[in-house]
Design a protein around this motif. Structure first.
Motif, PDB file in Angstrom:
ATOM      1  N   PRO A   1       0.807  -1.231   0.000  1.00 14.93           N
ATOM      2  CA  PRO A   1       0.000   0.000   0.000  1.00 14.93           C
ATOM      3  C   PRO A   1       0.839   1.279   0.000  1.00 14.93           C
ATOM      4  O   PRO A   1       0.418   2.290  -0.588  1.00 14.93           O
ATOM      5  N   LEU A   2       1.996   1.277   0.653  1.00 11.57           N
ATOM      6  CA  LEU A   2       2.824   2.482   0.712  1.00 11.57           C
ATOM      7  C   LEU A   2       3.465   2.802  -0.636  1.00 11.57           C
ATOM      8  O   LEU A   2       3.661   3.979  -0.980  1.00 11.57           O
ATOM      9  N   HIS A   3       3.796   1.781  -1.387  1.00  9.19           N
ATOM     10  CA  HIS A   3       4.443   1.985  -2.689  1.00  9.19           C
ATOM     11  C   HIS A   3       3.426   2.068  -3.837  1.00  9.19           C
ATOM     12  O   HIS A   3       3.808   2.411  -4.963  1.00  9.19           O
ATOM     13  N   TYR A   4       2.158   1.741  -3.535  1.00 10.10           N
ATOM     14  CA  TYR A   4       1.130   1.683  -4.594  1.00 10.10           C
ATOM     15  C   TYR A   4       1.032   2.959  -5.428  1.00 10.10           C
ATOM     16  O   TYR A   4       1.035   2.882  -6.667  1.00 10.10           O
ATOM     17  N   PRO A   5       0.933   4.159  -4.801  1.00 10.05           N
ATOM     18  CA  PRO A   5       0.789   5.381  -5.624  1.00 10.05           C
ATOM     19  C   PRO A   5       1.985   5.640  -6.536  1.00 10.05           C
ATOM     20  O   PRO A   5       1.832   6.260  -7.595  1.00 10.05           O
ATOM     21  N   HIS A   6       3.158   5.175  -6.124  1.00 10.58           N
ATOM     22  CA  HIS A   6       4.363   5.409  -6.929  1.00 10.58           C
ATOM     23  C   HIS A   6       4.511   4.370  -8.049  1.00 10.58           C
ATOM     24  O   HIS A   6       5.197   4.635  -9.039  1.00 10.58           O
ATOM     25  N   ILE A   7       3.889   3.196  -7.865  1.00 11.73           N
ATOM     26  CA  ILE A   7       3.981   2.145  -8.886  1.00 11.73           C
ATOM     27  C   ILE A   7       2.827   2.250  -9.878  1.00 11.73           C
ATOM     28  O   ILE A   7       3.026   2.324 -11.085  1.00 11.73           O
ATOM     29  N   MET A   8       1.591   2.268  -9.336  1.00 10.40           N
ATOM     30  CA  MET A   8       0.404   2.329 -10.191  1.00 10.40           C
ATOM     31  C   MET A   8       0.111   3.790 -10.543  1.00 10.40           C
ATOM     32  O   MET A   8      -0.877   4.384 -10.110  1.00 10.40           O
ATOM     33  N   THR A   9       0.975   4.365 -11.347  1.00 14.67           N
ATOM     34  CA  THR A   9       0.812   5.748 -11.782  1.00 14.67           C
ATOM     35  C   THR A   9      -0.205   5.828 -12.925  1.00 14.67           C
ATOM     36  O   THR A   9      -0.602   4.801 -13.497  1.00 14.67           O
ATOM     37  N   LYS A  10      -0.601   7.051 -13.245  1.00 20.86           N
ATOM     38  CA  LYS A  10      -1.539   7.246 -14.350  1.00 20.86           C
ATOM     39  C   LYS A  10      -0.959   6.710 -15.655  1.00 20.86           C
ATOM     40  O   LYS A  10      -1.673   6.123 -16.473  1.00 20.86           O
ATOM     41  N   GLN A  11       0.346   6.892 -15.827  1.00 21.71           N
ATOM     42  CA  GLN A  11       1.000   6.404 -17.037  1.00 21.71           C
ATOM     43  C   GLN A  11       0.928   4.885 -17.122  1.00 21.71           C
ATOM     44  O   GLN A  11       0.680   4.325 -18.190  1.00 21.71           O
ATOM     45  N   LEU A  12       1.105   4.202 -15.978  1.00 25.54           N
ATOM     46  CA  LEU A  12       1.085   2.741 -15.986  1.00 25.54           C
ATOM     47  C   LEU A  12      -0.309   2.210 -16.255  1.00 25.54           C
ATOM     48  O   LEU A  12      -0.486   1.338 -17.132  1.00 25.54           O
ATOM     49  N   TYR A  13      -1.331   2.717 -15.524  1.00 28.72           N
ATOM     50  CA  TYR A  13      -2.656   2.116 -15.740  1.00 28.72           C
ATOM     51  C   TYR A  13      -3.245   2.536 -17.090  1.00 28.72           C
ATOM     52  O   TYR A  13      -4.040   1.796 -17.666  1.00 28.72           O
ATOM     53  N   THR A  14      -2.832   3.697 -17.615  1.00 34.55           N
ATOM     54  CA  THR A  14      -3.254   4.057 -18.972  1.00 34.55           C
ATOM     55  C   THR A  14      -2.633   3.105 -19.990  1.00 34.55           C
ATOM     56  O   THR A  14      -3.296   2.663 -20.943  1.00 34.55           O
ATOM     57  N   SER A  15      -1.366   2.763 -19.771  1.00 37.13           N
ATOM     58  CA  SER A  15      -0.683   1.811 -20.655  1.00 37.13           C
ATOM     59  C   SER A  15      -1.339   0.434 -20.577  1.00 37.13           C
ATOM     60  O   SER A  15      -1.487  -0.255 -21.601  1.00 37.13           O
ATOM     61  N   LEU A  16      -1.744   0.028 -19.368  1.00 33.17           N
ATOM     62  CA  LEU A  16      -2.413  -1.265 -19.198  1.00 33.17           C
ATOM     63  C   LEU A  16      -3.742  -1.297 -19.947  1.00 33.17           C
ATOM     64  O   LEU A  16      -4.102  -2.304 -20.566  1.00 33.17           O
ATOM     65  N   VAL A  17      -4.479  -0.178 -19.894  1.00 29.35           N
ATOM     66  CA  VAL A  17      -5.763  -0.105 -20.595  1.00 29.35           C
ATOM     67  C   VAL A  17      -5.562  -0.202 -22.103  1.00 29.35           C
ATOM     68  O   VAL A  17      -6.240  -0.981 -22.795  1.00 29.35           O
ATOM     69  N   ILE A  18      -4.613   0.563 -22.634  1.00 28.30           N
ATOM     70  CA  ILE A  18      -4.353   0.547 -24.081  1.00 28.30           C
ATOM     71  C   ILE A  18      -3.871  -0.833 -24.524  1.00 28.30           C
ATOM     72  O   ILE A  18      -4.350  -1.384 -25.524  1.00 28.30           O
ATOM     73  N   LEU A  19      -2.929  -1.389 -23.757  1.00 32.74           N
ATOM     74  CA  LEU A  19      -2.398  -2.713 -24.085  1.00 32.74           C
ATOM     75  C   LEU A  19      -3.496  -3.769 -23.987  1.00 32.74           C
ATOM     76  O   LEU A  19      -3.553  -4.696 -24.802  1.00 32.74           O
ATOM     77  N   GLY A  20      -4.382  -3.603 -22.996  1.00 25.58           N
ATOM     78  CA  GLY A  20      -5.476  -4.555 -22.827  1.00 25.58           C
ATOM     79  C   GLY A  20      -6.394  -4.611 -24.029  1.00 25.58           C
ATOM     80  O   GLY A  20      -6.832  -5.684 -24.446  1.00 25.58           O
ATOM     81  N   TRP A  21      -6.687  -3.453 -24.624  1.00 28.73           N
ATOM     82  CA  TRP A  21      -7.561  -3.421 -25.794  1.00 28.73           C
ATOM     83  C   TRP A  21      -6.869  -3.957 -27.039  1.00 28.73           C
ATOM     84  O   TRP A  21      -7.519  -4.509 -27.937  1.00 28.73           O
ATOM     85  N   LEU A  22      -5.556  -3.798 -27.119  1.00 30.81           N
ATOM     86  CA  LEU A  22      -4.824  -4.235 -28.311  1.00 30.81           C
ATOM     87  C   LEU A  22      -4.346  -5.679 -28.221  1.00 30.81           C
ATOM     88  O   LEU A  22      -4.068  -6.308 -29.241  1.00 30.81           O
ATOM     89  N   PHE A  23      -4.251  -6.202 -27.010  1.00 28.28           N
ATOM     90  CA  PHE A  23      -3.627  -7.503 -26.759  1.00 28.28           C
ATOM     91  C   PHE A  23      -4.259  -8.624 -27.578  1.00 28.28           C
ATOM     92  O   PHE A  23      -3.590  -9.331 -28.337  1.00 28.28           O
ATOM     93  N   GLY A  24      -5.574  -8.805 -27.434  1.00 28.30           N
ATOM     94  CA  GLY A  24      -6.253  -9.909 -28.111  1.00 28.30           C
ATOM     95  C   GLY A  24      -6.241  -9.782 -29.617  1.00 28.30           C
ATOM     96  O   GLY A  24      -6.077 -10.776 -30.336  1.00 28.30           O
ATOM     97  N   PHE A  25      -6.413  -8.554 -30.109  1.00 30.50           N
ATOM     98  CA  PHE A  25      -6.457  -8.346 -31.564  1.00 30.50           C
ATOM     99  C   PHE A  25      -5.125  -8.667 -32.222  1.00 30.50           C
ATOM    100  O   PHE A  25      -5.090  -9.102 -33.370  1.00 30.50           O
TER     101      PHE A  25
END
Length: 316
Positions: free
Chosen positions: A131-155
């Motif tokens: 929990p203490l490191h969460y804000p520094h790891i799960m940044t906006k850049q990371l979860y945005t990248s996960l969302v984009i990659l998630g939509w492109l992954f299967g295709f």
């Protein structure tokens, strides 16, 4: 496609038998599945709108959930509208191109859902175990990248199996005893048994399904271990409630799919294939919004806010 494939591929369309029964039963199925489709779209749309409109839900966990709900809407739309049209049709035909387009989009969205379930498990692991490191790891850049990659992954990943199976020679018959263009009966209709394509298809399914499932289960095993060490009973209850929702969706998603697609040569009876496919393509997307909304206080509060706003607009 090479010249030899042009000569042997004479099938221009397929016949989807669907649920062969009396006209009265066809109408009953149409009413049942159209109602299910409407409820599925409504439930998932409400979750996506709640995440979009409520600022309290603008955190990685709910952003991933909102995208997962959008995926569910796309997922069911690849099959159910065509299935409803076939229930009212006498020809029940689908063109060769449309069949493989349905095959591609349905399984690409399915693979994307598997990726998002992994991303959601990873997010919960970070939030609860670190929990203490969460804000520094799960940044906006990371979860945005996960969302984009998630939509492109299967295709990206599922393009190869579709191309390989579509290039198999189809000389007839062209009747598929199913309500959708499923890869297993499609490969069975091919004029020649291509063991390499079947092996590659099975291998891809095994690697993806078992790999993502192991990742999810390991993530939640670490989460549960961390939760058991929490001193606060209230914190334990909240964490377990969130994990239970995710694990319920994971169970509904993976159980029938692994049974069906890890071993395409396992010889499931055709009736059983339809039932299993119906479960994960129609029933599971309907259940997911119920699971997430009924077991999550923040989501229930956001949905109540949407309904209050709609009621206020109607009074005006």
């Amino acid at each position: 496609m090479n010249t030899s494939n042009r000569e042997t591929t004479t099938v221009t369309h397929f016949i989807l038998l669907g649920f062969s029964s009396s006209p009265e039963m066809q109408l009953l199925y149409f009413g049942l599945f159209s109602t299910t489709y409407t409820l599925t779209l409504t439930g998932n749309a409400l979750i996506a709108c709640a995440v979009l409109l409520d600022r309290r839900l603008h955190i990685p966990m709910y952003i991933l959930l909102g995208n997962f709900s959008l995926l569910e809407m796309c997922y069911v739309t690849t099959t159910i509208p065509n299935m409803l049209a076939n229930l009212l049709s006498t020809s029940k035909s689908i063109s060769f191109l449309s069949c493989f387009a349905q095959f591609y989009f349905f399984f690409s969205f399915g693979y994307d859902e598997g990726f998002f379930l992994c991303a959601m498990a990873f997010d919960r692991y970070l939030a609860i175990c670190h929990p203490l490191h969460y804000p520094h790891i799960m940044t906006k850049q990371l979860y945005t990248s996960l969302v984009i990659l998630g939509w492109l992954f299967g295709f990206t990943l599922y393009l190869a199996p579709v191309v390989l199976i579509s290039r198999l020679p189809y000389c007839g018959p062209n009747i598929i005893n199913h309500f959708m263009c499923d890869p297993v009966p499609l490969m069975m209709l091919s004029c020649s048994e291509d063991t390499i394509t079947q092996f590659l298809y099975s291998t891809l399914n095994v690697i993806f399904m078992i790999g993502t499932l192991i990742f999810i289960l390991c993530s939640y095993a670490l989460v549960i271990r961390a939760v058991l060490k929490m001193p606060s009973t209230a914190s334990k209850h909240k964490a377990f409630s969130t994990c239970a929702s995710h694990l319920a969706v994971v169970t509904l998603f993976y159980s029938p799919i692994i049974m069906m697609y890890v071993s395409p040569g396992s010889g499931h009876p055709e009736k059983m294939q339809k039932i299993i496919t119906l479960f994960y393509s129609v029933i599971t997307p309907l259940c997911n919004p119920l699971i997430y909304s009924l077991r999550n206080k923040e989501m229930k509060a956001a949905l109540r806010k949407i309904f209050r706003t709609e009621q206020g607009i109607q009074k005006i």
